[in-house]
Motif scaffolding. Structure first.
Motif, PDB file in Angstrom:
ATOM      1  N   CYS A  30       3.618   0.616   2.793  1.00  0.00           N
ATOM      2  CA  CYS A  30       3.419  -0.422   3.799  1.00  0.00           C
ATOM      3  C   CYS A  30       3.367  -1.765   3.082  1.00  0.00           C
ATOM      4  O   CYS A  30       2.550  -1.955   2.179  1.00  0.00           O
ATOM      5  CB  CYS A  30       2.126  -0.181   4.573  1.00  0.00           C
ATOM      6  SG  CYS A  30       1.826  -1.439   5.837  1.00  0.00           S
ATOM      7  N   ASP A  90       1.056   5.315   0.390  1.00  0.00           N
ATOM      8  CA  ASP A  90       0.416   6.537   0.846  1.00  0.00           C
ATOM      9  C   ASP A  90       1.288   7.682   0.339  1.00  0.00           C
ATOM     10  O   ASP A  90       2.332   7.984   0.919  1.00  0.00           O
ATOM     11  CB  ASP A  90       0.304   6.557   2.371  1.00  0.00           C
ATOM     12  CG  ASP A  90      -0.366   7.805   2.898  1.00  0.00           C
ATOM     13  OD1 ASP A  90      -0.517   8.785   2.131  1.00  0.00           O
ATOM     14  OD2 ASP A  90      -0.741   7.821   4.082  1.00  0.00           O
ATOM     15  N   ARG A 134       0.864  -1.187   0.000  1.00  0.00           N
ATOM     16  CA  ARG A 134       0.000   0.000   0.000  1.00  0.00           C
ATOM     17  C   ARG A 134       0.896   1.231   0.000  1.00  0.00           C
ATOM     18  O   ARG A 134       1.797   1.348   0.830  1.00  0.00           O
ATOM     19  CB  ARG A 134      -0.891   0.012   1.245  1.00  0.00           C
ATOM     20  CG  ARG A 134      -1.976  -1.012   1.212  1.00  0.00           C
ATOM     21  CD  ARG A 134      -2.962  -0.798   2.351  1.00  0.00           C
ATOM     22  NE  ARG A 134      -2.329  -0.507   3.618  1.00  0.00           N
ATOM     23  CZ  ARG A 134      -2.111  -1.390   4.593  1.00  0.00           C
ATOM     24  NH1 ARG A 134      -2.490  -2.626   4.438  1.00  0.00           N
ATOM     25  NH2 ARG A 134      -1.533  -1.032   5.705  1.00  0.00           N
TER      26      ARG A 134
END
Length: 100
Positions: free
Chosen positions: A19, A12, A10
């Motif tokens: 992550c 961000d 993931r």
């Protein structure tokens, strides 16, 4: 737990963080895959904070020690086994330990 790793990545972009959520059993042999994924994430977006989330995985003591050492020193092993500081290493590597 199985020794085959499954990893969800993931990103961000606002927090400049990636992550890597790991499932399976992390061993000394297969933890190198996590280093490769951390480098690849950072190569795509240099300067990322990379979090290795092992909370849904299990890990051998040796693998957890190696990952923790990399987190503390900011160095990632190369495939030959030596340690180098390189531009593809993330700015910070954090390890979330497996749940007991």
């Amino acid at each position: 737990m199985e020794s085959k790793l499954r990893v969800a990545v993931r990103l961000d972009l606002d927090a400049r963080q990636a992550c890597l959520e790991v499932h399976g059993r992390v061993t000394e042999q297969n933890c190198r895959v996590l280093y490769v994924l951390a480098r690849r994430a950072n190569a795509a977006l240099p300067g990322l904070f990379v979090v290795l989330d092992l909370q849904k995985a299990s890990a051998t003591d040796g693998a957890l020690a190696a990952l923790s050492h990399s987190s503390e020193t900011g160095r990632l092993p190369v495939l030959t086994g030596g340690l180098v500081q390189e531009s593809f290493a993330p700015r910070q590597l954090s390890v979330l330990a497996p749940a007991a």
